[in-house]
Write a protein that holds these residues in place. Structure first.
Motif, PDB file in Angstrom:
ATOM      1  N   THR A  28      43.982  34.398  38.111  1.00 30.42           N
ATOM      2  CA  THR A  28      43.708  35.367  39.171  1.00 30.42           C
ATOM      3  C   THR A  28      44.688  35.261  40.336  1.00 30.42           C
ATOM      4  N   ARG A  34      42.409  40.026  36.705  1.00 30.40           N
ATOM      5  CA  ARG A  34      41.043  39.956  37.235  1.00 30.40           C
ATOM      6  C   ARG A  34      40.149  39.330  36.170  1.00 30.40           C
ATOM      7  N   GLU A  35      39.188  38.566  36.625  1.00 34.02           N
ATOM      8  CA  GLU A  35      38.251  37.954  35.689  1.00 34.02           C
ATOM      9  C   GLU A  35      37.246  38.998  35.240  1.00 34.02           C
ATOM     10  N   VAL A  36      36.917  38.971  33.952  1.00 31.34           N
ATOM     11  CA  VAL A  36      35.949  39.886  33.358  1.00 31.34           C
ATOM     12  C   VAL A  36      34.783  39.054  32.852  1.00 31.34           C
ATOM     13  N   LYS A  37      33.591  39.504  33.131  1.00 31.37           N
ATOM     14  CA  LYS A  37      32.410  38.775  32.690  1.00 31.37           C
ATOM     15  C   LYS A  37      32.302  38.816  31.168  1.00 31.37           C
ATOM     16  N   LYS A  38      32.081  37.632  30.585  1.00 29.59           N
ATOM     17  CA  LYS A  38      31.887  37.553  29.131  1.00 29.59           C
ATOM     18  C   LYS A  38      30.493  38.054  28.781  1.00 29.59           C
ATOM     19  N   TRP A  49      37.410  35.143  30.495  1.00 29.68           N
ATOM     20  CA  TRP A  49      38.175  36.305  30.064  1.00 29.68           C
ATOM     21  C   TRP A  49      38.857  36.931  31.273  1.00 29.68           C
ATOM     22  N   GLU A  51      41.757  40.275  32.557  1.00 35.23           N
ATOM     23  CA  GLU A  51      42.415  41.528  32.215  1.00 35.23           C
ATOM     24  C   GLU A  51      43.371  41.934  33.321  1.00 35.23           C
ATOM     25  N   LYS A  56      44.532  41.887  27.789  1.00 32.68           N
ATOM     26  CA  LYS A  56      43.345  41.030  27.857  1.00 32.68           C
ATOM     27  C   LYS A  56      43.712  39.640  27.352  1.00 32.68           C
TER      28      LYS A  56
END
Length: 122
Positions: A28, A34-38, A49, A51, A56
């Motif tokens: 980040t 940006r962090e994506v919620k698993k 994760w 993106e 990704k």
């Protein structure tokens, strides 16, 4: 055959167990993903994760972690020179490589020693 591959959905990197905070900071703050919620069904596995646009990257954790020093994702960037300046302000080392015709590229490592290629096509 009646199938074709359309694209890469994501790239998986590995990290040692319990290093999510280091992964989060690198992806980040350094790579600006940006962090994506698993999904809840996968969150108990550990890892994170990330993106950026259509790219990704999943960082999974392993008990017997060995960094990928040769295998790597290659991320295309616009304005490689600005990205290199960003890395220098964050004190992140990288290696320039001009051997690929038509491309400027660099290599850097995540906090765990996994190789990452960043390139800009001329």
């Amino acid at each position: 055959m009646n199938f074709i591959f359309k694209s890469i959905d994501h790239y998986q990197l590995a990290s040692p167990k319990n290093t999510e905070d280091q992964s989060r900071k690198f992806f980040t703050e350094i790579l600006m993903f940006r962090e994506v919620k698993k999904p809840p069904s996968l969150s108990s596995n550990g890892g994170l994760w990330f993106e950026s646009g259509s790219i990704k990257i999943h960082v999974g954790t392993e008990d017997n972690f060995i960094p990928a020093r040769k295998a790597h994702p290659a991320l295309e960037v616009e304005n490689l020179n600005e990205f290199k300046q960003h890395l220098m302000t964050k004190h992140i080392s990288f290696t320039e490589d001009r051997r690929l015709p038509g491309a400027n590229r660099i290599y850097l490592s995540d906090p765990f020693g996994n190789r990452i290629e960043i390139l800009e096509w001329k």
